[in-house]
Design a protein around this motif. Structure first.
Motif, PDB file in Angstrom:
ATOM      1  N   LYS A  78       0.728  -1.226   0.107  1.00  0.00           N
ATOM      2  CA  LYS A  78       0.139   0.007  -0.045  1.00  0.00           C
ATOM      3  C   LYS A  78       1.022   1.250  -0.050  1.00  0.00           C
ATOM      4  CE  LYS A  78      -4.329  -1.942   0.529  1.00  0.00           C
ATOM      5  NZ  LYS A  78      -5.196  -1.746  -0.575  1.00  0.00           N
ATOM      6  N   ARG A  79       1.944   1.043   0.803  1.00  0.00           N
ATOM      7  CA  ARG A  79       2.945   2.347   0.848  1.00  0.00           C
ATOM      8  C   ARG A  79       3.486   2.415  -0.432  1.00  0.00           C
ATOM      9  NH1 ARG A  79       7.929   1.890   4.530  1.00  0.00           N
ATOM     10  NH2 ARG A  79       9.299   2.467   2.593  1.00  0.00           N
ATOM     11  N   ILE A  80       3.999   1.337  -1.254  1.00  0.00           N
ATOM     12  CA  ILE A  80       4.441   1.565  -2.583  1.00  0.00           C
ATOM     13  C   ILE A  80       3.504   2.243  -3.522  1.00  0.00           C
ATOM     14  CG2 ILE A  80       5.308   0.497  -4.529  1.00  0.00           C
ATOM     15  CD1 ILE A  80       6.734  -1.396  -2.377  1.00  0.00           C
ATOM     16  N   GLU A  81       2.352   1.655  -3.469  1.00  0.00           N
ATOM     17  CA  GLU A  81       1.342   2.238  -4.302  1.00  0.00           C
ATOM     18  C   GLU A  81       1.083   3.655  -4.081  1.00  0.00           C
ATOM     19  OE1 GLU A  81      -3.590   1.582  -4.293  1.00  0.00           O
ATOM     20  OE2 GLU A  81      -2.342  -0.043  -4.200  1.00  0.00           O
ATOM     21  N   LEU A  82       0.851   4.174  -3.133  1.00  0.00           N
ATOM     22  CA  LEU A  82       0.656   5.519  -2.635  1.00  0.00           C
ATOM     23  C   LEU A  82       1.836   6.319  -3.223  1.00  0.00           C
ATOM     24  CD1 LEU A  82      -1.138   7.614  -1.614  1.00  0.00           C
ATOM     25  CD2 LEU A  82      -0.851   7.082   0.650  1.00  0.00           C
ATOM     26  N   TRP A  83       3.187   5.763  -2.669  1.00  0.00           N
ATOM     27  CA  TRP A  83       4.404   6.555  -3.143  1.00  0.00           C
ATOM     28  C   TRP A  83       4.360   6.691  -4.731  1.00  0.00           C
ATOM     29  CZ3 TRP A  83       7.487   9.617  -1.064  1.00  0.00           C
ATOM     30  CH2 TRP A  83       8.850   9.972  -1.866  1.00  0.00           C
ATOM     31  N   GLU A  84       4.120   5.502  -5.641  1.00  0.00           N
ATOM     32  CA  GLU A  84       4.078   5.870  -7.092  1.00  0.00           C
ATOM     33  C   GLU A  84       2.960   6.703  -7.474  1.00  0.00           C
ATOM     34  OE1 GLU A  84       3.362   1.780  -8.254  1.00  0.00           O
ATOM     35  OE2 GLU A  84       5.541   1.064  -7.995  1.00  0.00           O
ATOM     36  N   LYS A  85       1.899   6.991  -6.681  1.00  0.00           N
ATOM     37  CA  LYS A  85       0.996   8.105  -7.144  1.00  0.00           C
ATOM     38  C   LYS A  85       1.391   9.371  -6.955  1.00  0.00           C
ATOM     39  CE  LYS A  85      -3.236   5.770  -6.185  1.00  0.00           C
ATOM     40  NZ  LYS A  85      -4.505   5.492  -5.290  1.00  0.00           N
ATOM     41  N   LEU A  86       2.205   9.536  -5.797  1.00  0.00           N
ATOM     42  CA  LEU A  86       3.013  10.845  -5.637  1.00  0.00           C
ATOM     43  C   LEU A  86       4.122  11.021  -6.617  1.00  0.00           C
ATOM     44  CD1 LEU A  86       3.197  10.592  -1.717  1.00  0.00           C
ATOM     45  CD2 LEU A  86       2.061  12.267  -3.067  1.00  0.00           C
ATOM     46  N   LEU A  87       4.626   9.990  -7.073  1.00  0.00           N
ATOM     47  CA  LEU A  87       5.768  10.133  -8.066  1.00  0.00           C
ATOM     48  C   LEU A  87       5.371  10.691  -9.421  1.00  0.00           C
ATOM     49  CD1 LEU A  87       8.418   7.315  -7.287  1.00  0.00           C
ATOM     50  CD2 LEU A  87       8.586   9.508  -6.936  1.00  0.00           C
ATOM     51  N   SER A  88       4.022  10.141  -9.587  1.00  0.00           N
ATOM     52  CA  SER A  88       3.531  10.408 -10.798  1.00  0.00           C
ATOM     53  C   SER A  88       3.364  12.219 -10.751  1.00  0.00           C
ATOM     54  CB  SER A  88       1.948   9.544 -11.134  1.00  0.00           C
ATOM     55  OG  SER A  88       1.228   9.980 -10.402  1.00  0.00           O
ATOM     56  N   LEU A  89       3.037  12.420  -9.646  1.00  0.00           N
ATOM     57  CA  LEU A  89       2.692  14.193  -9.520  1.00  0.00           C
ATOM     58  C   LEU A  89       3.916  14.837  -9.198  1.00  0.00           C
ATOM     59  CD1 LEU A  89      -0.611  13.520  -7.699  1.00  0.00           C
ATOM     60  CD2 LEU A  89      -0.401  14.086  -9.939  1.00  0.00           C
ATOM     61  N   LYS A  90       5.095  14.035  -9.216  1.00  0.00           N
ATOM     62  CA  LYS A  90       6.285  15.142  -8.713  1.00  0.00           C
ATOM     63  C   LYS A  90       6.715  16.262  -9.615  1.00  0.00           C
ATOM     64  CE  LYS A  90      11.356  14.192  -7.847  1.00  0.00           C
ATOM     65  NZ  LYS A  90      12.402  13.136  -7.967  1.00  0.00           N
ATOM     66  N   SER A  91       6.455  16.207 -10.919  1.00  0.00           N
ATOM     67  CA  SER A  91       6.821  17.432 -11.623  1.00  0.00           C
ATOM     68  C   SER A  91       5.886  18.367 -11.353  1.00  0.00           C
ATOM     69  CB  SER A  91       6.989  16.946 -13.031  1.00  0.00           C
ATOM     70  OG  SER A  91       5.564  16.521 -13.523  1.00  0.00           O
ATOM     71  N   ILE A  92       4.573  18.096 -11.352  1.00  0.00           N
ATOM     72  CA  ILE A  92       3.764  19.080 -10.775  1.00  0.00           C
ATOM     73  C   ILE A  92       3.850  19.750  -9.220  1.00  0.00           C
ATOM     74  CG2 ILE A  92       1.288  19.580 -10.254  1.00  0.00           C
ATOM     75  CD1 ILE A  92       0.521  17.289 -12.242  1.00  0.00           C
ATOM     76  N   LEU A  93       4.195  19.045  -8.663  1.00  0.00           N
ATOM     77  CA  LEU A  93       4.482  19.393  -7.257  1.00  0.00           C
ATOM     78  C   LEU A  93       5.565  20.418  -7.108  1.00  0.00           C
ATOM     79  CD1 LEU A  93       4.082  19.567  -4.125  1.00  0.00           C
ATOM     80  CD2 LEU A  93       5.827  17.313  -3.963  1.00  0.00           C
ATOM     81  N   ILE A  94       6.745  19.925  -8.006  1.00  0.00           N
ATOM     82  CA  ILE A  94       8.115  20.675  -7.895  1.00  0.00           C
ATOM     83  C   ILE A  94       7.768  22.057  -8.758  1.00  0.00           C
ATOM     84  CG2 ILE A  94      10.315  20.840  -8.868  1.00  0.00           C
ATOM     85  CD1 ILE A  94      10.455  17.916  -7.568  1.00  0.00           C
ATOM     86  N   GLU A  95       7.167  22.003 -10.024  1.00  0.00           N
ATOM     87  CA  GLU A  95       7.190  23.204 -10.750  1.00  0.00           C
ATOM     88  C   GLU A  95       6.016  23.917 -10.280  1.00  0.00           C
ATOM     89  OE1 GLU A  95       6.383  21.556 -14.764  1.00  0.00           O
ATOM     90  OE2 GLU A  95       8.100  20.448 -14.716  1.00  0.00           O
ATOM     91  N   GLU A  96       5.006  23.683  -9.653  1.00  0.00           N
ATOM     92  CA  GLU A  96       3.854  24.477  -9.422  1.00  0.00           C
ATOM     93  C   GLU A  96       3.738  25.068  -7.784  1.00  0.00           C
ATOM     94  OE1 GLU A  96      -0.030  23.338 -11.195  1.00  0.00           O
ATOM     95  OE2 GLU A  96       1.200  22.653 -12.871  1.00  0.00           O
ATOM     96  N   TYR A  97       4.237  24.055  -6.864  1.00  0.00           N
ATOM     97  CA  TYR A  97       3.939  23.981  -5.552  1.00  0.00           C
ATOM     98  C   TYR A  97       5.330  24.296  -4.607  1.00  0.00           C
ATOM     99  CZ  TYR A  97      -0.765  22.763  -6.733  1.00  0.00           C
ATOM    100  OH  TYR A  97      -1.856  22.961  -7.297  1.00  0.00           O
ATOM    101  N   LEU A  98       6.092  23.236  -4.583  1.00  0.00           N
ATOM    102  CA  LEU A  98       7.362  23.358  -3.747  1.00  0.00           C
ATOM    103  C   LEU A  98       8.471  22.771  -4.762  1.00  0.00           C
ATOM    104  CD1 LEU A  98       5.662  21.452  -1.012  1.00  0.00           C
ATOM    105  CD2 LEU A  98       6.523  23.510  -0.608  1.00  0.00           C
ATOM    106  N   PRO A  99       9.416  23.853  -5.192  1.00  0.00           N
ATOM    107  CA  PRO A  99      10.672  23.632  -6.036  1.00  0.00           C
ATOM    108  C   PRO A  99      11.554  23.004  -5.260  1.00  0.00           C
ATOM    109  CG  PRO A  99      10.225  25.918  -6.185  1.00  0.00           C
ATOM    110  CD  PRO A  99       9.069  25.466  -5.399  1.00  0.00           C
ATOM    111  N   ASP A 100      11.740  23.128  -4.021  1.00  0.00           N
ATOM    112  CA  ASP A 100      12.730  22.559  -3.286  1.00  0.00           C
ATOM    113  C   ASP A 100      12.172  21.298  -2.413  1.00  0.00           C
ATOM    114  OD1 ASP A 100      10.874  24.080  -1.731  1.00  0.00           O
ATOM    115  OD2 ASP A 100      12.313  25.003  -0.364  1.00  0.00           O
ATOM    116  N   ALA A 101      11.243  20.672  -2.859  1.00  0.00           N
ATOM    117  CA  ALA A 101      10.881  19.365  -2.225  1.00  0.00           C
ATOM    118  C   ALA A 101      11.748  18.364  -2.768  1.00  0.00           C
ATOM    119  CB  ALA A 101       9.580  19.041  -2.813  1.00  0.00           C
TER     120      ALA A 101
END
Length: 142
Positions: free
Chosen positions: A60-83
């Motif tokens: 379950k942790r891996i599944e959720l982590w993969e969802k977060l990774l699929s959104l990584k570029s959005i998180l970094i580009e639009e919200y937290l560039p230093d994440a």
């Protein structure tokens, strides 16, 4: 050097002051996603805002982590560039979690002169984390 009691009191004073300076109901522990929480941390060397995946079921942790990774570029580009993304973060108690976090170095909970800078950092970064979560919550909890 601070005694344990003096250090405990400074920590308590900081968090009370933070709550008064930035009165807000944070999502923090109420993400409605099991073992998925936003956290604040402030010690003698740095401050941190994190999104922790602490699921006891590794799949379950891996599944959720993969969802977060699929959104990584959005998180970094639009919200937290230093994440910082760390799929295997070891806590002080040796427990392994996955963590996305932002850090403010060079501040200390024992130095009241760094408190305002830290409070602004914690508030700003948590707002950015929460905005991201609210925008992509449907993807994360599906």
């Amino acid at each position: 050097m601070f005694s344990k009691e003096a250090s405990r009191k400074l920590r308590e004073d900081f968090w009370i002051s933070f709550g008064k300076s930035f009165p807000r109901k944070w999502i923090l522990y109420n993400t409605r996603v099991k073992d998925f929480a936003f956290k604040f941390h402030f010690d003698t060397k740095s401050a941190m805002v994190s999104l922790d995946l602490d699921h006891h079921d590794l799949e379950k942790r891996i599944e959720l982590w993969e969802k977060l990774l699929s959104l990584k570029s959005i998180l970094i580009e639009e919200y937290l560039p230093d994440a910082i993304f760390n799929d295997s973060y070891i806590l002080d108690n040796q427990k392994e979690i996955s963590r996305i976090y932002v850090v403010l170095e060079g501040v200390s909970i024992h130095n009241k002169n760094s408190w305002q800078e830290t409070m602004v950092f914690l508030n700003k970064k948590m707002l950015q984390f929460e905005a991201f979560f609210e925008e992509y919550e449907d993807i994360l909890i599906s």
